[in-house]
Design an enzyme around this catalytic site. Structure first.
Site, PDB file in Angstrom:
ATOM      1  N   TYR A   1      39.459  26.428  32.556  1.00  0.00           N
ATOM      2  CA  TYR A   1      40.278  27.169  31.604  1.00  0.00           C
ATOM      3  C   TYR A   1      40.765  26.234  30.499  1.00  0.00           C
ATOM      4  O   TYR A   1      40.760  25.017  30.650  1.00  0.00           O
ATOM      5  CB  TYR A   1      41.473  27.803  32.338  1.00  0.00           C
ATOM      6  CG  TYR A   1      42.162  28.906  31.570  1.00  0.00           C
ATOM      7  CD1 TYR A   1      41.469  30.048  31.185  1.00  0.00           C
ATOM      8  CD2 TYR A   1      43.506  28.814  31.228  1.00  0.00           C
ATOM      9  CE1 TYR A   1      42.099  31.067  30.486  1.00  0.00           C
ATOM     10  CE2 TYR A   1      44.149  29.829  30.531  1.00  0.00           C
ATOM     11  CZ  TYR A   1      43.440  30.949  30.163  1.00  0.00           C
ATOM     12  OH  TYR A   1      44.067  31.955  29.458  1.00  0.00           O
TER      13      TYR A   1
ATOM     14  N   SER B   1      39.505  46.398  33.557  1.00  0.00           N
ATOM     15  CA  SER B   1      40.320  45.203  33.768  1.00  0.00           C
ATOM     16  C   SER B   1      41.797  45.561  33.642  1.00  0.00           C
ATOM     17  O   SER B   1      42.155  46.641  33.176  1.00  0.00           O
ATOM     18  CB  SER B   1      39.960  44.128  32.736  1.00  0.00           C
ATOM     19  OG  SER B   1      40.351  44.551  31.437  1.00  0.00           O
TER      20      SER B   1
ATOM     21  N   ARG C   1      30.908  48.642  33.216  1.00  0.00           N
ATOM     22  CA  ARG C   1      29.594  48.433  33.830  1.00  0.00           C
ATOM     23  C   ARG C   1      29.319  49.520  34.858  1.00  0.00           C
ATOM     24  O   ARG C   1      30.236  49.998  35.534  1.00  0.00           O
ATOM     25  CB  ARG C   1      29.531  47.070  34.497  1.00  0.00           C
ATOM     26  CG  ARG C   1      29.460  45.897  33.531  1.00  0.00           C
ATOM     27  CD  ARG C   1      29.449  44.580  34.278  1.00  0.00           C
ATOM     28  NE  ARG C   1      30.669  44.388  35.037  1.00  0.00           N
ATOM     29  CZ  ARG C   1      30.890  43.363  35.858  1.00  0.00           C
ATOM     30  NH1 ARG C   1      29.963  42.438  36.029  1.00  0.00           N
ATOM     31  NH2 ARG C   1      32.037  43.236  36.506  1.00  0.00           N
ATOM     32  N   ASP C   2      28.059  49.895  34.998  1.00  0.00           N
ATOM     33  CA  ASP C   2      27.675  50.876  36.002  1.00  0.00           C
ATOM     34  C   ASP C   2      27.846  50.268  37.393  1.00  0.00           C
ATOM     35  O   ASP C   2      27.766  49.047  37.568  1.00  0.00           O
ATOM     36  CB  ASP C   2      26.226  51.306  35.792  1.00  0.00           C
ATOM     37  CG  ASP C   2      25.912  52.640  36.461  1.00  0.00           C
ATOM     38  OD1 ASP C   2      26.840  53.227  37.078  1.00  0.00           O
ATOM     39  OD2 ASP C   2      24.763  53.087  36.359  1.00  0.00           O
TER      40      ASP C   2
ATOM     41  N   TYR D   1      38.938  38.650  23.202  1.00  0.00           N
ATOM     42  CA  TYR D   1      39.945  37.949  23.995  1.00  0.00           C
ATOM     43  C   TYR D   1      39.395  37.461  25.322  1.00  0.00           C
ATOM     44  O   TYR D   1      40.134  36.971  26.181  1.00  0.00           O
ATOM     45  CB  TYR D   1      41.164  38.856  24.223  1.00  0.00           C
ATOM     46  CG  TYR D   1      40.925  40.075  25.092  1.00  0.00           C
ATOM     47  CD1 TYR D   1      41.298  40.083  26.436  1.00  0.00           C
ATOM     48  CD2 TYR D   1      40.328  41.227  24.580  1.00  0.00           C
ATOM     49  CE1 TYR D   1      41.093  41.188  27.239  1.00  0.00           C
ATOM     50  CE2 TYR D   1      40.129  42.336  25.369  1.00  0.00           C
ATOM     51  CZ  TYR D   1      40.502  42.321  26.700  1.00  0.00           C
ATOM     52  OH  TYR D   1      40.286  43.437  27.495  1.00  0.00           O
TER      53      TYR D   1
ATOM     54  N   TRP E   1      44.555  35.050  21.982  1.00  0.00           N
ATOM     55  CA  TRP E   1      44.914  34.398  23.249  1.00  0.00           C
ATOM     56  C   TRP E   1      46.417  34.513  23.410  1.00  0.00           C
ATOM     57  O   TRP E   1      47.186  33.986  22.611  1.00  0.00           O
ATOM     58  CB  TRP E   1      44.469  32.938  23.218  1.00  0.00           C
ATOM     59  CG  TRP E   1      44.624  32.202  24.512  1.00  0.00           C
ATOM     60  CD1 TRP E   1      44.616  32.724  25.774  1.00  0.00           C
ATOM     61  CD2 TRP E   1      44.800  30.786  24.669  1.00  0.00           C
ATOM     62  NE1 TRP E   1      44.772  31.733  26.713  1.00  0.00           N
ATOM     63  CE2 TRP E   1      44.886  30.540  26.067  1.00  0.00           C
ATOM     64  CE3 TRP E   1      44.878  29.719  23.777  1.00  0.00           C
ATOM     65  CZ2 TRP E   1      45.063  29.256  26.571  1.00  0.00           C
ATOM     66  CZ3 TRP E   1      45.050  28.447  24.292  1.00  0.00           C
ATOM     67  CH2 TRP E   1      45.132  28.207  25.666  1.00  0.00           C
TER      68      TRP E   1
ATOM     69  N   LYS F   1      41.450  45.081  43.440  1.00  0.00           N
ATOM     70  CA  LYS F   1      42.880  45.218  43.293  1.00  0.00           C
ATOM     71  C   LYS F   1      43.496  43.891  42.897  1.00  0.00           C
ATOM     72  O   LYS F   1      43.087  42.828  43.383  1.00  0.00           O
ATOM     73  CB  LYS F   1      43.507  45.705  44.612  1.00  0.00           C
ATOM     74  CG  LYS F   1      43.151  47.132  44.989  1.00  0.00           C
ATOM     75  CD  LYS F   1      43.883  47.536  46.239  1.00  0.00           C
ATOM     76  CE  LYS F   1      43.614  49.000  46.596  1.00  0.00           C
ATOM     77  NZ  LYS F   1      44.377  49.407  47.807  1.00  0.00           N
ATOM     78  N   LYS F   2      44.489  43.964  42.016  1.00  0.00           N
ATOM     79  CA  LYS F   2      45.242  42.761  41.665  1.00  0.00           C
ATOM     80  C   LYS F   2      45.983  42.266  42.909  1.00  0.00           C
ATOM     81  O   LYS F   2      46.687  43.031  43.569  1.00  0.00           O
ATOM     82  CB  LYS F   2      46.233  43.074  40.548  1.00  0.00           C
ATOM     83  CG  LYS F   2      47.140  41.924  40.157  1.00  0.00           C
ATOM     84  CD  LYS F   2      46.435  40.906  39.304  1.00  0.00           C
ATOM     85  CE  LYS F   2      46.155  41.455  37.935  1.00  0.00           C
ATOM     86  NZ  LYS F   2      45.487  40.454  37.053  1.00  0.00           N
TER      87      LYS F   2
END
Length: 357
Positions: free
Chosen positions: A77, A178, A200-201, A266, A292, A351-352
């Site tokens: 990162y 997301s 996405r599929d 982003y 950002w 899940k978050k």
């Protein structure tokens, strides 16, 4: 979740009723080298020192495991804290004790979130200064408070700062499932802005489409459906495109932009560059921007715009216009489970993971 004296005792604290000083031992997660979070992160016991006059003791309540946290530990990162380091950029805590020089508006019992990046929220207690935390309402859902600054903040700023949007306008985004994408859907809906949401599929695509539609999505399509969708064609051309995937997906949403439209990038989940058709530049005069949240926060460290944003987001949360991301609450002692479940999985609506202390 108010802090009770018996809970303090169970946590190992001893309170002197006259001096109001807390002493005890806390626990933190630490990594001393970059690598796989499941391998390099270990537990550490920390002695909580007596506060200085300008310090605050915060007991963490909840902290999410965000993709940026995983990438930071991996060393890939943009932010690289000095090692050893406590992971965790986001979370919510409760003030336990304040130094005698702390201004009166910050008191024990107040809820706070980090003001600084790389705060180190994956620990039971933090000794910090009042300038590094932001007081927030104490009547907000804990999961919402723990996750409000990064993803909803990113969604809010992108919707507010790059193209003037009016009720009836359209925004297109990829990576719509997301946490940022879900926040975009909800915030846009409160503004009367329509959203085209590209995902996405996957095998359970109908479940995902239903989930995003319930959040307020106008249209949800897969990447393969985008070009031919009659629902997409029936909407006004988007003035704003939000791109967190890049590569071919970014190019496809860029093609949908109206003349003089803006695409904000982003993220780059595909690990592919942003490719722009020449015609989009020459004939449509599109604008490409980047965003950002970490950089924005640094530039607006104590700016009124930052507090206004948080106030509006918390108000949306209180009125039901903004929900926390689909999440699992994981006891801090089971952090290894949260790390495992937070790792990217192809085609999954994950899940978050939120650590609960």
């Amino acid at each position: 979740m108010k802090l009770q004296p018996n809970l303090l005792l169970r946590l190992g604290f001893r309170q002197n009723a006259r001096l109001r000083h807390f002493t005890g031992v806390g626990t933190s997660l630490v990594y001393r080298e970059y690598g796989d979070p499941q391998k390099v992160i270990v537990r550490r016991e920390d002695v909580i020192p007596k506060l200085k006059d300008d310090q605050v003791l915060v007991r963490m309540l909840a902290a999410p495991v965000n993709p940026a946290d995983i990438n930071t530990v991996q060393g890939v990162y943009a932010v690289k804290p000095q090692l050893p380091s406590v992971p965790g950029n986001e979370g919510v805590g409760e003030v336990v004790e304040v130094g005698k020089n702390i201004e009166s508006e910050l008191q024990p019992g107040n809820y706070v979130i980090p003001r600084v990046n790389a705060f180190g929220t994956w620990r039971t207690h933090v000794v910090t200064t009042s300038s590094e935390i932001i007081k927030i309402p104490s009547d907000v859902d804990i999961a919402m408070a723990a996750t409000i600054a990064v993803n909803p903040g990113t969604a809010y700023r992108m919707l507010k700062d790059f193209s003037p949007l009016n009720s009836g306008d359209t925004v297109i985004q990829n990576g719509a499932n997301s946490a940022v994408g879900q926040a975009v859907i909800q915030i846009a809906a409160t503004l009367g802005v329509k959203t085209i949401n590209v995902v996405r599929d996957r095998p359970a695509i109908s479940v995902l489409k239903e989930h995003l539609t319930k959040l307020g999505a106008t249209v949800v399509v897969t990447e393969n459906e985008l070009r031919k969708s009659e629902e997409v064609k029936s909407l006004p051309q988007p003035k704003l495109a939000l791109n967190c995937v890049s590569g071919q997906s970014g190019t496809e949403i860029l093609r949908k932009l109206s003349p003089h439209g803006v695409m904000v990038t982003y993220g780059g989940m595909s690990r592919q560059p942003v490719t722009v058709p020449v015609g989009a530049f020459i004939f449509n005069n599109v604008t490409l921007r980047g965003f950002w949240m970490t950089h924005w926060n640094k530039e607006h460290f104590s700016h009124p715009k930052r507090h206004q944003m948080l106030n509006e987001l918390f108000q949306l949360a209180k009125t039901g216009g903004l929900q926390p991301p689909n999440h699992s609450l994981v006891p801090f002692s089971d952090y290894h489970i949260a790390l495992k479940n937070a790792m990217p999985r192809e085609g999954m609506l994950c899940k978050k993971q939120i650590l609960i202390f």
